[in-house]
Design a protein around this motif. Structure first.
Motif, PDB file in Angstrom:
ATOM      1  N   TRP A   1     -22.008  12.327 -37.682  1.00 18.36           N
ATOM      2  CA  TRP A   1     -20.964  13.170 -37.093  1.00 18.36           C
ATOM      3  C   TRP A   1     -21.261  13.497 -35.643  1.00 18.36           C
ATOM      4  O   TRP A   1     -20.377  13.504 -34.799  1.00 18.36           O
ATOM      5  N   LYS A   2     -22.557  13.760 -35.408  1.00 27.68           N
ATOM      6  CA  LYS A   2     -22.953  14.136 -34.045  1.00 27.68           C
ATOM      7  C   LYS A   2     -22.641  12.982 -33.094  1.00 27.68           C
ATOM      8  O   LYS A   2     -22.072  13.177 -32.024  1.00 27.68           O
ATOM      9  N   LYS A   3     -22.987  11.776 -33.539  1.00 30.95           N
ATOM     10  CA  LYS A   3     -22.747  10.604 -32.716  1.00 30.95           C
ATOM     11  C   LYS A   3     -21.246  10.413 -32.467  1.00 30.95           C
ATOM     12  O   LYS A   3     -20.803  10.118 -31.361  1.00 30.95           O
ATOM     13  N   TRP A   4     -20.487  10.628 -33.546  1.00 31.72           N
ATOM     14  CA  TRP A   4     -19.046  10.454 -33.444  1.00 31.72           C
ATOM     15  C   TRP A   4     -18.458  11.465 -32.462  1.00 31.72           C
ATOM     16  O   TRP A   4     -17.621  11.115 -31.616  1.00 31.72           O
ATOM     17  N   LEU A   5     -18.948  12.708 -32.576  1.00 34.52           N
ATOM     18  CA  LEU A   5     -18.438  13.751 -31.676  1.00 34.52           C
ATOM     19  C   LEU A   5     -18.808  13.459 -30.231  1.00 34.52           C
ATOM     20  O   LEU A   5     -17.993  13.608 -29.319  1.00 34.52           O
ATOM     21  N   GLU A   6     -20.068  13.022 -30.036  1.00 32.80           N
ATOM     22  CA  GLU A   6     -20.505  12.682 -28.680  1.00 32.80           C
ATOM     23  C   GLU A   6     -19.646  11.566 -28.101  1.00 32.80           C
ATOM     24  O   GLU A   6     -19.217  11.617 -26.959  1.00 32.80           O
TER      25      GLU A   6
ATOM     26  N   GLY B   1     -16.343  12.881 -27.091  1.00 33.38           N
ATOM     27  CA  GLY B   1     -16.475  13.615 -25.828  1.00 33.38           C
ATOM     28  C   GLY B   1     -16.498  12.660 -24.650  1.00 33.38           C
ATOM     29  O   GLY B   1     -15.798  12.868 -23.649  1.00 33.38           O
ATOM     30  N   ASP B   2     -17.272  11.583 -24.793  1.00 33.54           N
ATOM     31  CA  ASP B   2     -17.347  10.586 -23.715  1.00 33.54           C
ATOM     32  C   ASP B   2     -15.988   9.966 -23.448  1.00 33.54           C
ATOM     33  O   ASP B   2     -15.616   9.709 -22.303  1.00 33.54           O
ATOM     34  N   GLN B   3     -15.242   9.720 -24.544  1.00 33.67           N
ATOM     35  CA  GLN B   3     -13.919   9.107 -24.364  1.00 33.67           C
ATOM     36  C   GLN B   3     -12.976  10.031 -23.619  1.00 33.67           C
ATOM     37  O   GLN B   3     -12.189   9.580 -22.789  1.00 33.67           O
ATOM     38  N   VAL B   4     -13.079  11.324 -23.914  1.00 29.67           N
ATOM     39  CA  VAL B   4     -12.223  12.290 -23.217  1.00 29.67           C
ATOM     40  C   VAL B   4     -12.575  12.315 -21.722  1.00 29.67           C
ATOM     41  O   VAL B   4     -11.690  12.316 -20.857  1.00 29.67           O
ATOM     42  N   ILE B   5     -13.874  12.270 -21.428  1.00 35.47           N
ATOM     43  CA  ILE B   5     -14.302  12.250 -20.024  1.00 35.47           C
ATOM     44  C   ILE B   5     -13.791  10.988 -19.326  1.00 35.47           C
ATOM     45  O   ILE B   5     -13.288  11.026 -18.195  1.00 35.47           O
TER      46      ILE B   5
ATOM     47  N   PHE C   1      -1.397   1.135 -24.126  1.00 36.52           N
ATOM     48  CA  PHE C   1      -2.367   2.020 -23.491  1.00 36.52           C
ATOM     49  C   PHE C   1      -3.688   1.991 -24.239  1.00 36.52           C
ATOM     50  O   PHE C   1      -4.747   1.830 -23.628  1.00 36.52           O
ATOM     51  N   ILE C   2      -3.619   2.114 -25.556  1.00 34.78           N
ATOM     52  CA  ILE C   2      -4.872   2.206 -26.327  1.00 34.78           C
ATOM     53  C   ILE C   2      -5.635   0.883 -26.275  1.00 34.78           C
ATOM     54  O   ILE C   2      -6.865   0.856 -26.240  1.00 34.78           O
ATOM     55  N   ILE C   3      -4.910  -0.233 -26.227  1.00 31.68           N
ATOM     56  CA  ILE C   3      -5.572  -1.545 -26.136  1.00 31.68           C
ATOM     57  C   ILE C   3      -6.369  -1.645 -24.842  1.00 31.68           C
ATOM     58  O   ILE C   3      -7.534  -2.057 -24.842  1.00 31.68           O
ATOM     59  N   GLY C   4      -5.767  -1.242 -23.743  1.00 32.21           N
ATOM     60  CA  GLY C   4      -6.476  -1.274 -22.465  1.00 32.21           C
ATOM     61  C   GLY C   4      -7.580  -0.238 -22.415  1.00 32.21           C
ATOM     62  O   GLY C   4      -8.700  -0.523 -21.981  1.00 32.21           O
ATOM     63  N   PHE C   5      -7.263   0.949 -22.888  1.00 29.25           N
ATOM     64  CA  PHE C   5      -8.231   2.046 -22.793  1.00 29.25           C
ATOM     65  C   PHE C   5      -9.498   1.749 -23.586  1.00 29.25           C
ATOM     66  O   PHE C   5     -10.607   1.881 -23.074  1.00 29.25           O
ATOM     67  N   ILE C   6      -9.337   1.337 -24.847  1.00 28.75           N
ATOM     68  CA  ILE C   6     -10.516   1.086 -25.683  1.00 28.75           C
ATOM     69  C   ILE C   6     -11.326  -0.086 -25.123  1.00 28.75           C
ATOM     70  O   ILE C   6     -12.553  -0.029 -25.035  1.00 28.75           O
ATOM     71  N   GLY C   7     -10.636  -1.145 -24.698  1.00 23.61           N
ATOM     72  CA  GLY C   7     -11.351  -2.276 -24.105  1.00 23.61           C
ATOM     73  C   GLY C   7     -12.183  -1.843 -22.907  1.00 23.61           C
ATOM     74  O   GLY C   7     -13.360  -2.174 -22.796  1.00 23.61           O
TER      75      GLY C   7
ATOM     76  N   TYR D   1     -17.090  -0.705 -20.237  1.00 20.07           N
ATOM     77  CA  TYR D   1     -17.670   0.091 -19.142  1.00 20.07           C
ATOM     78  C   TYR D   1     -18.913   0.839 -19.589  1.00 20.07           C
ATOM     79  O   TYR D   1     -19.831   1.055 -18.822  1.00 20.07           O
ATOM     80  N   ASN D   2     -18.928   1.253 -20.866  1.00 22.11           N
ATOM     81  CA  ASN D   2     -20.056   2.044 -21.354  1.00 22.11           C
ATOM     82  C   ASN D   2     -21.021   1.241 -22.207  1.00 22.11           C
ATOM     83  O   ASN D   2     -21.789   1.812 -22.964  1.00 22.11           O
ATOM     84  N   SER D   3     -20.958  -0.106 -22.104  1.00 25.30           N
ATOM     85  CA  SER D   3     -21.889  -0.873 -22.926  1.00 25.30           C
ATOM     86  C   SER D   3     -23.291  -0.744 -22.353  1.00 25.30           C
ATOM     87  O   SER D   3     -23.475  -0.425 -21.188  1.00 25.30           O
TER      88      SER D   3
END
Ligand SMILES: Nc1ncnc2c1ncn2[C@@H]1O[C@H](COP(=O)(O)OP(=O)(O)OP(=O)(O)O)[C@@H](O)[C@H]1O
Ligand SMILES: [Mg+2]
Lengths: 258, 260
Positions: free
Chosen positions: A9-14, A17-21, A206-212, A217-219
């Motif tokens: 859960w902690k990982k998922w929440l983190e 959070g990163d996605q929101v940022i 939007f979600i296709i571009g955003f998730i990609g 970017y965060n790999s």
């Protein structure tokens, strides 16, 4: 037991959070001056134009198969004349958007994830940032806007080719003129079939571009993370597409389909 | 009456700026999780000076120079560049600082979807925001000529050899005329002849653009050619410093071991 659940859960929440940022970073850079028009157009070409064949073919086959599958059932009910209407509604409301979105998640989201992931691994993104340029504006904003713009267009194309596929199936088995078929299709569709479906494709894009972009970017550093970024981009984007689909259906049935 | 006054003033300015400290690092610390990479790093770099950093692999040399450009945020200590604390900078100040610093990555980090020309134009149009195509072309050609790769201008990075990529990477950082250059292993993975060419190039660029440089390397030939001063890093600290000749004659076994 609890210890095993909590880190997950902690990982998922983190991660959330990163996605929101990341999302905030995207919006901050969309409205900043110096929009990268030429890169946006190039991305639209890369992302959209090069997927025309794939989306078109898949939608065509889906329309054809759907018509062939529906036919016996409709004949059982003595409702064969309903076939064009059933086809049109199911393709425009659901099959067209979802097939296009899933195909794009597989092709585009993973492509963006892999591309940005390898740019990260080979330090190109760091180099861009350290030079004082703005990698989010150049790489992320252009790609997300390109998918948001192109996926709805691809869906329209998918809808049309799906209907043509359906026509072919009907034409093989019985003799219906194309004029009558398309007239029936269009007559059975109205604004409330089309609009919610079209709006959801914008969110799909939007979600296709955003998730990609987010995954790439965060790999992490290291070559295996490129494959990982591409893979988790497809999985996450597909999941999100179904979640959005479910939400939009709920909202539009409250609003339109009583 | 006024003329000579101005002159001496300018001269004074020049002479003070010569010995001016542009990078000041004191007690720098950086950990990743429980792993302490930088324990206590202190270093002052003067304007126009070439400082070579030696050290075994994985000692945190790259981490140290990444702190200088604000890519990594240190956990403790002070780090000032041009007299300003890097960790206290906002986004805009950091960007201004980064324009004045060039960073050559270990792998060259060329943008592989762009040609060499587009790679070089990128910092001009995106960072310096130049608009005049004639000036842009001229600067691209000048800097490419400087690294001896004018005929590769329309090639893609994937068509270049490792040495050529490094040189294009160098050209791309130099094109904005940075005041400080940070080189991360500029010659690693190259044959001795190309390595020497790159080292000579670094020296030449220092003369031509009057840059201050920190050069990370394992290559003693490169160190010999470029270094005004050398420091050796081990286990998160700088353990010795001196000129190439001084370190070569060092009594410590560990220091001498780098030289053979
Ligand atoms: N972004 C990061 N996140 C986590 N750990 C890192 C990061 N960057 C570096 N490290 C760790 O810090 C240590 C020092 O790495 P660094 O790249 O600075 O070594 P180096 O001295 O440059 O070695 P080399 O000569 O091989 O390049 C390594 O153990 C590395 O795993
Ligand atoms: Mg390193």
């Amino acid at each position: 037991m609890a210890e095993q659940v909590i880190p997950g859960w902690k990982k998922w929440l983190e991660g959330s959070g990163d996605q929101v940022i990341f999302l905030k970073g995207f919006f901050r850079n969309v409205f900043r001056g110096g929009f990268e028009w030429s890169e946006f157009v190039r991305q639209c070409y890369e992302i959209g134009y090069k997927s025309f064949m794939l989306v078109g073919t898949t939608a065509f086959i889906m329309g054809l198969v759907l018509a062939l599958q529906l036919r016996p059932t409709l004949i059982n009910f003595g409702a064969l004349s309903m076939l064009p209407k059933t086809l049109a509604v199911s393709i425009v409301r659901e099959i067209g958007p979802i097939i296009t979105a899933i195909i794009c998640a597989g092709k585009i989201s993973s492509g963006i994830g892999a591309e940005l992931g390898s740019m990260k691994v080979t330090e190109q993104i760091d180099a861009m940032e350290v030079s004082g340029a703005n990698p989010v504006q150049y790489l992320v904003v252009t790609r997300i806007l390109a998918t948001t713009f192109m996926v709805p267009i691809l869906t329209l194309l998918g809808d049309v080719l799906g209907l043509i596929g359906g026509f072919l199936a009907i034409n093989i088995t019985s003799n219906v003129s194309s004029l009558l078929y398309f007239h029936k299709c269009i007559a059975s569709l109205d604004f409330t079939d089309f609009l919610p479906a079209f709006i959801k494709t914008i969110f799909f894009g939007f979600i296709i571009g955003f998730i990609g972009c987010y995954k790439g970017y965060n790999s992490n550093r290291g070559t295996e993370s490129v494959g990982l970024a591409a893979n988790s981009a497809v999985v996450t984007a597909s999941l999100w597409i179904f979640v959005i689909d479910a939400i939009v259906v709920q909202i539009s049935s409250l609003l339109f389909y009583k | 009456m006024e003329e000579p006054d101005k002159h001496t003033e300018q001269k004074n300015k020049l002479s003070t700026s010569k010995g001016e400290i542009v990078i000041h690092i004191k007690g720098l610390k950086k950990s990743f999780g429980s792993k302490e990479v930088l324990k206590n790093i202190s270093l002052d770099v003067k304007r126009g000076e070439n400082v070579v950093v030696l050290g075994k692999s994985g000692q945190g040399k790259s981490v140290a120079i990444q702190c200088i450009v604000g890519m990594l945020v240190p956990d403790g200590g002070t780090l000032t560049v041009f007299g300003e604390e890097v960790s206290g900078m906002n986004e805009k100040q950091l960007k201004q600082l980064r324009i004045r610093i060039g960073f050559l990555f270990q792998g060259g980090a060329l943008y592989d979807s762009m040609t060499v020309r587009e790679n070089l134009e990128f910092p001009l149009t995106r960072v310096l925001k130049l608009k005049d195509q004639v000036e842009i072309d001229q600067r691209v050609k000048e800097v490419l000529d400087g690294v001896g790769l004018l005929d590769a201008i329309d090639k893609m990075p994937s068509d270049l050899s490792g040495g050529m990529r490094k040189r294009v990477g160098l050209a791309r950082t130099l094109i904005v005329k940075p005041e400080i250059m940070l080189y991360d292993e500029p010659t690693t993975g190259l044959d001795p002849i190309t390595s020497r060419e790159i080292s000579e190039l670094i020296l030449q660029m220092q003369k031509k653009y009057k840059t201050t440089s920190i050069i990370i390397t394992h290559d003693m030939e490169c160190a010999r050619i470029t270094a005004d001063r050398m420091v050796i890093m081990n286990e998160g600290e700088f353990i010795t410093e001196g000129s190439f000749e001084e370190l070569k004659k060092s009594k410590e076994q560990f220091v001498r071991s780098f030289f053979n």
